[in-house]
Scaffold this motif. Structure first.
Motif, PDB file in Angstrom:
ATOM      1  N   HIS A 119       0.392   1.885  -9.571  1.00  0.00           N
ATOM      2  CA  HIS A 119       0.717   1.285  -8.271  1.00  0.00           C
ATOM      3  C   HIS A 119       2.226   1.074  -8.149  1.00  0.00           C
ATOM      4  O   HIS A 119       2.825   1.390  -7.106  1.00  0.00           O
ATOM      5  CB  HIS A 119      -0.011  -0.052  -8.114  1.00  0.00           C
ATOM      6  CG  HIS A 119       0.413  -0.822  -6.903  1.00  0.00           C
ATOM      7  ND1 HIS A 119       0.023  -0.483  -5.629  1.00  0.00           N
ATOM      8  CD2 HIS A 119       1.245  -1.887  -6.763  1.00  0.00           C
ATOM      9  CE1 HIS A 119       0.574  -1.307  -4.757  1.00  0.00           C
ATOM     10  NE2 HIS A 119       1.321  -2.175  -5.418  1.00  0.00           N
ATOM     11  N   THR A 120       2.844   0.545  -9.218  1.00  0.00           N
ATOM     12  CA  THR A 120       4.284   0.279  -9.185  1.00  0.00           C
ATOM     13  C   THR A 120       5.064   1.576  -9.014  1.00  0.00           C
ATOM     14  O   THR A 120       6.050   1.632  -8.261  1.00  0.00           O
ATOM     15  CB  THR A 120       4.720  -0.458 -10.468  1.00  0.00           C
ATOM     16  OG1 THR A 120       3.904  -1.631 -10.630  1.00  0.00           O
ATOM     17  CG2 THR A 120       6.178  -0.869 -10.399  1.00  0.00           C
TER      18      THR A 120
ATOM     19  N   ASP B 280       3.890   4.333  -7.547  1.00  0.00           N
ATOM     20  CA  ASP B 280       3.618   4.853  -6.196  1.00  0.00           C
ATOM     21  C   ASP B 280       4.488   4.185  -5.139  1.00  0.00           C
ATOM     22  O   ASP B 280       4.956   4.845  -4.202  1.00  0.00           O
ATOM     23  CB  ASP B 280       2.141   4.652  -5.838  1.00  0.00           C
ATOM     24  CG  ASP B 280       1.207   5.553  -6.645  1.00  0.00           C
ATOM     25  OD1 ASP B 280       1.688   6.547  -7.229  1.00  0.00           O
ATOM     26  OD2 ASP B 280      -0.006   5.250  -6.703  1.00  0.00           O
ATOM     27  N   ILE B 281       4.702   2.882  -5.268  1.00  0.00           N
ATOM     28  CA  ILE B 281       5.479   2.176  -4.229  1.00  0.00           C
ATOM     29  C   ILE B 281       6.983   2.314  -4.436  1.00  0.00           C
ATOM     30  O   ILE B 281       7.742   2.331  -3.467  1.00  0.00           O
ATOM     31  CB  ILE B 281       5.084   0.685  -4.120  1.00  0.00           C
ATOM     32  CG1 ILE B 281       5.359  -0.073  -5.412  1.00  0.00           C
ATOM     33  CG2 ILE B 281       3.634   0.539  -3.677  1.00  0.00           C
ATOM     34  CD1 ILE B 281       5.252  -1.583  -5.284  1.00  0.00           C
ATOM     35  N   THR B 282       7.424   2.419  -5.705  1.00  0.00           N
ATOM     36  CA  THR B 282       8.876   2.496  -5.931  1.00  0.00           C
ATOM     37  C   THR B 282       9.419   3.896  -5.697  1.00  0.00           C
ATOM     38  O   THR B 282      10.599   4.042  -5.346  1.00  0.00           O
ATOM     39  CB  THR B 282       9.253   2.025  -7.347  1.00  0.00           C
ATOM     40  OG1 THR B 282       8.513   2.778  -8.323  1.00  0.00           O
ATOM     41  CG2 THR B 282       8.960   0.539  -7.515  1.00  0.00           C
TER      42      THR B 282
ATOM     43  N   GLU C  75      -0.142  -6.386  -4.907  1.00  0.00           N
ATOM     44  CA  GLU C  75       0.162  -6.685  -3.505  1.00  0.00           C
ATOM     45  C   GLU C  75       1.568  -6.244  -3.097  1.00  0.00           C
ATOM     46  O   GLU C  75       1.890  -6.192  -1.909  1.00  0.00           O
ATOM     47  CB  GLU C  75       0.008  -8.194  -3.249  1.00  0.00           C
ATOM     48  CG  GLU C  75      -1.431  -8.673  -3.395  1.00  0.00           C
ATOM     49  CD  GLU C  75      -1.577 -10.165  -3.151  1.00  0.00           C
ATOM     50  OE1 GLU C  75      -0.550 -10.861  -2.985  1.00  0.00           O
ATOM     51  OE2 GLU C  75      -2.716 -10.644  -3.133  1.00  0.00           O
ATOM     52  N   LEU C  76       2.414  -5.943  -4.056  1.00  0.00           N
ATOM     53  CA  LEU C  76       3.777  -5.497  -3.740  1.00  0.00           C
ATOM     54  C   LEU C  76       3.731  -4.121  -3.072  1.00  0.00           C
ATOM     55  O   LEU C  76       2.965  -3.254  -3.482  1.00  0.00           O
ATOM     56  CB  LEU C  76       4.614  -5.438  -5.016  1.00  0.00           C
ATOM     57  CG  LEU C  76       6.103  -5.121  -4.856  1.00  0.00           C
ATOM     58  CD1 LEU C  76       6.803  -6.126  -3.967  1.00  0.00           C
ATOM     59  CD2 LEU C  76       6.776  -5.052  -6.225  1.00  0.00           C
ATOM     60  N   THR C  77       4.548  -3.956  -2.036  1.00  0.00           N
ATOM     61  CA  THR C  77       4.568  -2.701  -1.276  1.00  0.00           C
ATOM     62  C   THR C  77       5.989  -2.155  -1.175  1.00  0.00           C
ATOM     63  O   THR C  77       6.966  -2.887  -1.397  1.00  0.00           O
ATOM     64  CB  THR C  77       4.044  -2.925   0.155  1.00  0.00           C
ATOM     65  OG1 THR C  77       4.930  -3.843   0.830  1.00  0.00           O
ATOM     66  CG2 THR C  77       2.622  -3.485   0.160  1.00  0.00           C
ATOM     67  N   THR C  78       6.081  -0.895  -0.801  1.00  0.00           N
ATOM     68  CA  THR C  78       7.390  -0.295  -0.534  1.00  0.00           C
ATOM     69  C   THR C  78       8.116  -1.078   0.551  1.00  0.00           C
ATOM     70  O   THR C  78       9.330  -1.330   0.450  1.00  0.00           O
ATOM     71  CB  THR C  78       7.226   1.169  -0.082  1.00  0.00           C
ATOM     72  OG1 THR C  78       6.465   1.874  -1.062  1.00  0.00           O
ATOM     73  CG2 THR C  78       8.564   1.844   0.096  1.00  0.00           C
ATOM     74  N   ALA C  79       7.388  -1.498   1.574  1.00  0.00           N
ATOM     75  CA  ALA C  79       8.002  -2.225   2.691  1.00  0.00           C
ATOM     76  C   ALA C  79       8.627  -3.541   2.236  1.00  0.00           C
ATOM     77  O   ALA C  79       9.713  -3.914   2.697  1.00  0.00           O
ATOM     78  CB  ALA C  79       6.957  -2.490   3.777  1.00  0.00           C
TER      79      ALA C  79
END
Length: 199
Positions: free
Chosen positions: A40-41, A43-45, A109-113
């Motif tokens: 996940h980390t 994918d978003i970073t 819950e952390l997102t790129t946005a």
């Protein structure tokens, strides 16, 4: 404007990750969850327009998902969490970066946005912080080195965020808060997150 994101990770090894989760759910489940958090980390970073540095605890994994183009591997210093973060920030500010954000690999819950929002808020503030609902924080962003932020804190306790904000206010610098999110450290955290997904 040179921007960088620091990602703190551990090599995903059975019995060595998510130990508080493992105490209730077992080592295999803890490893499975940690691998999902790493993915996940990543994918978003990967979508963030900043240089990306992956700082490993213990040893650098030679072949893993962070081998992807755009990720630079480094080793965390041999210190407490505050010292490790301080050394990572110093490393990048010494390399000439103007804005540096650090995050871990604990938050579904952390997102790129939200990461982009952190960089946006740094344009008008000295510091940005992402509060976690366990009393810590999932993200910290700086425009210059502020050493005291990484000193005299009881790391991995529920007082870290409050102590950090008290520290910030004593320095008379501007700061902004991001949305409060939940880290996954315990079985209760995981269950709450899974229930949110179903809601």
């Amino acid at each position: 404007m040179r921007k960088a994101i620091i990602i703190f990770v551990r090599k995903p090894e059975l019995g060595k990750v998510k130990t508080r989760l493992a105490a209730s759910a077992g080592d295999e489940k803890a490893l499975e969850v940690y691998k999902a958090l790493l993915q996940h980390t990543y994918d978003i970073t990967m979508l963030v327009d900043a240089d990306k540095y992956v700082f490993y605890a213990g040893e650098i994994e030679k072949n893993d998902l962070w081998n992807a183009q755009g990720y630079i591997k480094r080793l965390q210093s041999n210190d407490d969490l505050g010292g490790k973060m301080k050394d990572a920030f110093i490393h990048l500010f010494d390399d000439g970066y103007d804005e540096v954000v650090i995050t871990g690999s604990d938050c579904f819950e952390l997102t790129t946005a939200i990461i982009n929002q952190a960089f946006d808020k740094l344009e008008d503030n000295d510091l940005v912080i992402g509060p976690a609902n366990d009393g810590g924080y999932y993200l910290l962003g700086l425009k210059r080195m502020i050493t005291s932020l990484f000193e005299n804190k009881q790391w991995s306790t529920e007082t870290v965020l409050a102590d950090t904000i008290t520290n910030i206010k004593s320095l008379d610098i501007t700061y902004a808060l991001l949305p409060e999110l939940s880290d996954i450290d315990t079985l209760e955290d995981l269950i709450r997150y899974q229930q949110k997904l179903k809601a």
